[in-house]
Every structure is written in structure tokens, then in C-alpha cells.
Design an enzyme around this catalytic site. Sequence first.
Site, PDB file in Angstrom:
ATOM      1  N   ASP A   1       0.828  -1.219   0.000  1.00 18.54           N
ATOM      2  CA  ASP A   1       0.000   0.000   0.000  1.00 18.54           C
ATOM      3  C   ASP A   1       0.863   1.271   0.000  1.00 18.54           C
ATOM      4  O   ASP A   1       1.687   1.462   0.887  1.00 18.54           O
ATOM      5  CB  ASP A   1      -0.888  -0.041   1.267  1.00 18.54           C
TER       6      ASP A   1
ATOM      7  N   HIS B   1      -4.051   4.555   6.624  1.00 16.18           N
ATOM      8  CA  HIS B   1      -2.933   3.996   5.856  1.00 16.18           C
ATOM      9  C   HIS B   1      -1.599   4.171   6.570  1.00 16.18           C
ATOM     10  O   HIS B   1      -1.347   5.197   7.188  1.00 16.18           O
ATOM     11  CB  HIS B   1      -2.867   4.678   4.492  1.00 16.18           C
TER      12      HIS B   1
END
Lengths: 578, 578
Positions: free
Chosen positions: A219, A392
Site C-alpha cells: 500500500d 494507511h
Amino acid sequence: MRRPDGPRYTRRPKPLPKAGERPLSGHPTTLKLIPLGGNEEVGRNCYLVQYGQDILVIDLGLQFPEEDMPGVDYIIPDISYLRGKEKWIRGVIITHGHYDHIGAVPHLAPALGNPPIYSTDLTNAMIAKKMEDVAPGKKLRQHNIKSRDRIKLGKFWVEFFGVSHNIPASVGVIVETPAGIVVHTGDFKIDERAQANNRTDLEKIKALGSRNVLCLMLDSTNAKESGSQLSENEIEKNIQTMFTHTKGRMIFGTFASLLSRIQQIITLAEHYNRKVLIEGFSMRTNVEIGRQLGYLHVKQHTIVSWEEARRLPNNRVLIMCTGAQGEDNAVLMRIANREHKYLQIEPDDLVIFSSSVVPGNERSVDRLKDGLYREGAEIIDYKMLDIHAGGHAKSEDLIRFIHMVRPKYVMPIEGNHSFLRQNAKNALTAGIPKERILIADNGQVVEFNKGQGYVTNHRVPANYVFVDGLGIGDVNHIVLRDRKQLAAEGMVIVLAQVARTGKPGRIDIISRGFTFVDHQPQLLKEMKNVAIRSLTDREPRTAPNPEDLRNKIRQSLEKFIFYKTHRLPMIIPVIVEV
Amino acid sequence: MRRPDGPRYTRRPKPLPKAGERPLSGHPTTLKLIPLGGNEEVGRNCYLVQYGQDILVIDLGLQFPEEDMPGVDYIIPDISYLRGKEKWIRGVIITHGHYDHIGAVPHLAPALGNPPIYSTDLTNAMIAKKMEDVAPGKKLRQHNIKSRDRIKLGKFWVEFFGVSHNIPASVGVIVETPAGIVVHTGDFKIDERAQANNRTDLEKIKALGSRNVLCLMLDSTNAKESGSQLSENEIEKNIQTMFTHTKGRMIFGTFASLLSRIQQIITLAEHYNRKVLIEGFSMRTNVEIGRQLGYLHVKQHTIVSWEEARRLPNNRVLIMCTGAQGEDNAVLMRIANREHKYLQIEPDDLVIFSSSVVPGNERSVDRLKDGLYREGAEIIDYKMLDIHAGGHAKSEDLIRFIHMVRPKYVMPIEGNHSFLRQNAKNALTAGIPKERILIADNGQVVEFNKGQGYVTNHRVPANYVFVDGLGIGDVNHIVLRDRKQLAAEGMVIVLAQVARTGKPGRIDIISRGFTFVDHQPQLLKEMKNVAIRSLTDREPRTAPNPEDLRNKIRQSLEKFIFYKTHRLPMIIPVIVEV
């Protein structure tokens, strides 16, 4: 008079070959990783793992349109590459329930021959909800998995690991292929203090360190941010302070999909003796799904109706609603515009913006805050106080993750090209040599052959596929170019009646979005004259050709209008022979 | 299928009366402060100081349009209030040369009867340049002032004080009125280490502390940011590091108007032995103006042409260019798209984004960075390293400023309503009592009567005035509503020929921006049938009325198209009797 080009994406130059790119090996049984979407943007996530005639699809998400795509509802991945290979698809794995990971399922799963879908119960419930909205009545082949499962899909063994994100039941994926292990993180952050259903499965991740992982797909969304992501726990103290200090109602604006935040606020409301009113359709739906599946723990009398809420003193009411991004018709904007059926700002109300601003929404959010201030609210956002933790991993966490997994290769995924580049820097810092960091564009095939990984120069189709209403793909760059011109300049229809002899008759001019014609009768009259002149002034010996006449009208009016107004409306001449 | 509303600004509800608002006193010789623009947005700055029949205008700026204003070039202040009062205008004072302060001068100064304009030489030169672009040949009555000047304009004595901003020769304004002293800061930050032509005149500001200032009109642009603004000096070290570390060319992207930054970089380039190539029309123009007036100090051979630059080794070249906001046709975007005539990225090039991102531009800037990375550049921006100092005072500086000036009243100006509210908090912190902080909307009159200041409930017109090409004000919310619908949904023209008897003849359908019709012949055919049916199916005993026929076609096609596509294109039926 901003002159419209075509949409900007059509201007992108052909990609330059990057150092280390190679042609496809041609071996039928190499391992291929192919991003169909998600590697040049935030959204539209779709990654393929292919070994010979076995394909896994990881995520089928949507992307919200850019400003040069007017009228487009959203963008979905281009699945041309999979056409004719439907039988090779062993499964679609969805990592979590956000739209950029599930949003294209209703559109694409049927087109892919309805392959089996594997995800956690919460994610599956959200997919089913989305399916009901988009294609009511149609059924998908959904299978619930748990993060401890190990399943066989064609030649692949697939395992999962729980990750922290701002929706519970998010997983990363471990794919054992005949060529080695591929790990796909999905969206994640490391939050060791998260609630049980949202915890990073550190044991399993650390165990990967001794399993000889071939490639880690990582990610990149927050790769450019330094440090570590805040834990939901850390922001709780700040949110608590607001509970103890607010005399009026508390109005929390957040995403309907941030179920973890919603849980946190509901629990605090219960603790501080406030009842909760849930406002906004998607918010209510998600809370319902979360409760049914046991992901949201809410006491029996916590959630109240408006009728009940209005009878309570304001300091016992908390309103949870959508619209913190300044969306035009969501609850908060309707409150700010005094368009909400029953909610309006009252003295001492505190509005809390409990999410970060999605890039591109800054001005809408400012406008929303202006409106709420005007109505008399106090406002707190995440810039004034740490009341929002993103979903995130930031650079330190990413480096830590690589250290735990110890992969041979790192492939940054999920983000604009520049985010992938930033994540490559994190991988370098974590000790991965440069030639083992694989940055691919959408559609660009990454291949592993005899343990060696490289980005190939082979690209499969990965175009924008626009969804507009019920149409998929029928809006293309030509339609968008026209929309952009119409938006910036408006249009002028010239209806010219012409006799069979070629003699011009009546001219009518209809314009929309060009100028407020009621104030410009003179301009209209002159435009008619220009049109008549261009019809009259022609080679008299030849018969009138409608195509020529249209071109003449268009050219002469374009010139005239630009001279008069410095605008370039779309001119549509219509010739009728009478 | 995102359904278009009218432009959002039309939805704003009527403002609620605020605590402390009063009616106008009705006395002819009170002091009035009236924001015509700038108090609900960033841009369109225009403030009036009125005492009886004497009016000063401070700034005449433009605002860049919001996304719901397609095709609009920019927005200028509404000067309806000044119509009929042209003779009362004693002068227009422009604080500095940025477009949000000078941009409306060419459009409005003539309309105001060409009043005298007072500003520093640099600002005046920029106004003259803008005038030449917009209204070539026309002349303004410009007067140069220096910050030490004291001039008499009607009943007012006007003085100035130098302020630091990111363009030199910026001033604040002191207006001695018969009712007391009003101080207008313009855009400013406190930077004691700035260059001489850009220094905050702290002595003069401190001296205001003992002059009994009635009202301080205070820049709110960065009021919500905590702490102090960086000094240009502080960022210099970081920029220096880049000079010593870069092996290839350095490409600085910044605003053409940030003359202070341009000076700084040119000086460093000279020190580190790099030649400077200036790219972009506005950048070249501004550098030229700056040099002519002595605001930019550049050695004789520093600036080179492309021909000269290309013959130098890359580590001796610095390119200064426009486009750091991701503007579509500026230099950086053209480089990223490989559309620039002669500039393209070469190995080891470092692109430095030396300005912050204007809200709303985030996605364009991300796209630009993606493109530059793809071309092989390295990138540094102000988030990675402190290489940009904004031009506006942050909260600590604002509080300090109030402490120095010690005004009786503070009126926050320049910014969205929420920024003004944030600045009010700064004023509170600085010890100004709540009832002496005057927050006004655009158009809302602030009055001072016998030393008492208050916001009145009286509002003068302060509407959006749109400039589109050569048109001022002819694009209104109806035109914008049409443009929005055209943009989101496209349009369908139905040309129906009808016999005098009412018998429908030929039907033609022309669409733009609706769907890619080449792929939809069936849909087109069905639309024609619907149109024919709606023409046929009418009360046969009455003659056909074109208006009725148009409505029938519109309604039936709207319904049909929505059913088929979930879109709502603008339908324009045209009936021709044949």
C-alpha cells in the site's frame, strides 16, 4: 472563456521505457502480477495474480472522476485482458468494504462470468448492498472467509491476515503460487491497540519473514507521509475532551464507511450519557449492517429517532451524519444551507469534522464550514486537534512492515505514480536493493521467471471505463470533450431554412449556456445577419450542399462570436430545406 | 448522471442576524467600512472607507472561479453601490501587485469614472501591464507612492507602511478620517529579516500603538494556522542544500508573481555559478518589470536564452518557470506532457515546487508530479522540505500585530467566513473584547458613530460579477445552470418537421456530450420513434401549437431517455413547419 481541450488524460505522452524493463519471457507458466487499476491513482484498485491458466483477481474498486470528466459517476477497471479468460479466474478476493475496493463488483462480476467472490462477512454484506443498489435482483457467488482460513483456488493456496484500517474486517492476502509467495497488503496501517476486529495480525505477518516471500505488494497511499500513523486510541483522549466540554449538541460528520470511528463515538456517547441520532441514508445502512454482523456494539437504547432526540436536552444529544467532505446533498451541507427537513444549527452546537479532507474537496469543505459558522455552530476539525487517524501506514510503518516480511521483491501498489515512487524510497530505506523494487503502470505486466522478477514492457489494456447512469463505456473522450466545450462556452444552434433553389429563408438562433441573451438582442440580430450572409455569399452556379452550408455558417459565426465576445461556443448549424 | 443543480452559491440561505447587529444610524457623516469583496472568499478584495461624501477604495482584485462556474474566467467585485457616487471617490489605493488585489482594475476603473490610483511603482507597473492585456490603449490615472508618503485625499489623510509579503513593494494603509484612524494591513506577514524592499515597517506599526487607532482591518488568510510564518531567510538554507547536492539541472516552479522568491533563487544561482533560464510569458514579464524598477537585482550575464543554456553543462543551468499549481498549459505541465517546444526532462534533473498548493489544485499538482516522475525527474516540494514560506501572517504574528497597534476595534478581512472567525479568536486572545470584533459579510456595512463601532444589518449589493471573455456580467446563474447541465449530461436536439396539417414528417436527432452515438444506433432509432409518437398522439381537432409540441417532445423524450440511461440531457426540440 477558458478554452477547453480534450480531457487531460488524453494528453498523456507514451510512457518512456524504464531502466530494467524487459520483454515478456514468453514462458507459459511464469508468475505474472498485473495492476488493472490502482497503480496510477487512488481508487479503481484491481490486481491480477496469474500463473499459467490460473488467475486470481484481488479487489474490484471504483475511482471517483477528475474534474475533466463532467457527468461521469465513476471509473471502473478495464477488464479487456480477462475477456476470453473467464474460465481461468479461480476467484475474486476483496480485501475490505470501501468503494475503491468493492465498487466495481456489481458492474464487472457479471461480465467476468460471475466468478466466486471471497471476503469477510462485513465486506460481503457491503458488496451485497452495493449490488442491490446497482443491479437489484441479481445474485453474486459470495463466500465468507475468516482471516485464519487457508483455501485452495486453482493452483493457488490463499491465506489472509487481519490488518488495521478504518473499517473492520479488513485483510491482507497471502498467495502461495508455484513460483513463490506473493503478499498483498490491501489498505492497512499498523495499529496494535485497535479493537479486536480491526487488529493488525502481527504474529502472522512476522511469520512471513521466515517463509521466503517472493514479492510484497505494498500500500502506497500514505507512503509520502513521514512517521507513523496515529492509532485510533491516541485520538480518543481528544475526542473525550470534546465530550466533557460541549454544552450543546455534538454533530459528528464523517464517512459512512468509517465504521471503526463510528463505533468509537457511539461508545463514548454511551459513556457520557448522550443519545445518538444517525442521519444520512448510507450512514444508517452501514450502522445497520455493522450491528447485524456484530461489528458494531451498540446498547439497546443508544440510537434514537429525531422524535426522541428533540425531546432531550441538547447536552444529551449526539448527531452522527454524512457530508464532512462538503458533498452537495449530504446531511451537513443541507444543514448549512437550511435545507434539512428538521435539523438546523442551534446555539452551542459543536460540529466535528472527523475525517481528513480528500484532495480536491478543500474548497467545498471550506464553503461548508462557512455555512455552518454562519448558522451559529462552533467547529472543530482534524487540523485544530488530533481527532482523526488515517487508515494507511506512513513511511515508518511501511519500513517496519518490510522488515517483518523480508520479501525478495517489493512492488508498491495503490496510489498515484508519485506515491509509488515515494514508497520505493521506503523500500530502499528498508534495505531492498533498487533493482528489486518493481514499479508498474496500470496494465504493465510484472513477471517472475525462475525466481527473478522484473517489470516487462508489455502492457495490457487499462483504459478509463466510465460509468454514467446506466451506461458503461459509452461515454468516451469525444463525449467528454464535447461536454467540456459545452460547459465552458455553451452552444448556439442555428436553424436555417433554405429553399430548394438555395435561397435562404428564416433563420432562428437558440443558445444555451452562452450568454444571457435577454440582455443581448443586438448580438442575436447580428448573429442572424452573419448566418444569412454566409448562406447568400456562395458560388451561385452550383446547387447548395448542406454540408458546405453548415461549415460556412459554423466558420463565419465562430469568427464573429469570438471577435465580439472572446468565446467559442459550440455552433450547431441545422439546415432545413423547405 | 450526477444531477446538476443550479450553481451552489444560489443555494445560500438568507444570512441570520448576528448578535449586536444594528440598523444604520442614518447620520450622514458617520464612518463606514464596506467590504465589496474579499470577506467571504480568498480573492476579489475590495474595501470601501466612506465618510459622508468621501470614499476611498482599497484594492480592486479578482477571484478565481469555483468549480460550479464553468467557463468563467474570473469574478470581480460588484460596484453597484458606487454607481452615482463616482464623484465621491477620492482615490483607489492598491496595496500590492497580486491579481486578487489589482485584477479588477482594468474592468472597473473605467466604470468608476477613472479615479486616481495610488500604489507603489512596482504595483503600478503590474496594473499597467494588466491594463495593456485587457484594454489595450486605454489609460489609467496612476500615481506612484512611497511608503513614507502622507497624502490628502478628500477628507482623508492617507499614510502607508511597508509590509513583508511575497512580492516586494507591498504596503498597509493608514487612513486618518474625521471619525478616527483606520488601519488596513493588506496582505502581510512579519519578516524582520526580509530584504529592504520587502521589510515590515515595525517602527511605524509600533508607533500606531500610541495614535489611538479606531479600527484595524486585519488579513485573515492564514489566521487559522498556528505559530509564526517562516521567514524567507529560514528557508534559504534548505534551498542552498539543493544547490550543493544537485548534479543535473534545477527546475524551479513557482508563481510568476512571487518576485521575492525569484530574487532569492537568482542570487543563489549566481553564487553557485548557475545560469538562469526564465520560462513562461508571465514569468518573463514580471522579471522584466522587477529589473526595470530595481526590485530585482540580476547580474549582467546571469539570465540566458535557451540557445545559451543548452550549450552549458546541466549542473550550470537553472530553469525558473511557471506551472507549479498544475495549470494545464503552463511550462511545467507542458514539460511533463512532452509538449514543450524545447524543454524536456533529462537525467538528474531536479524539479522544485517552490510554492504551496492553492486549495482546489491538489489533484492537478499530483497529476503533474506523476508526469514529471515518469519523465525521469526527481522532485522536491514544500512538504518534503521547508522550501516555501507563505506570504501571510499566522496566528502568533496576528496577535503580535494587534498588540503593537492596540486598536479599539478589529475587523477581520480577506478570507472565507471561517477564516474571519478564526481571526476573531486571535483578536480575542490579543485582548480585544468580543463586542469590539466586527465580522461583516461582503456588502454588509460596518459603521462607526461617536466612537462606537458595530456591524449593521444594512447590506449593499455584493453579488458575483462574472468575467467571461469580453463579457462582464452577461453570464449569470441561468447561463451557469445551463452550462452545468450541458456539462454533466450533454444535450439532444430534436428537429421535427411538421406539415401545416399537423402531420409529422422527418425527425432528425443531433446529440453532443450525451453518449457515443456511433455505438447506439438502436437508442437513436427508439428516440426518433418516441418523438414521432408524441407528435402523433395529440388532440386531433385542434391545430398544432408549436409550444405544446415542443413540450410534448421534451417530456416524452426526457422520460424515455432517463428510463433507458438514467441520464438527463438537455432536450431542445425544434419544430419546423414545412
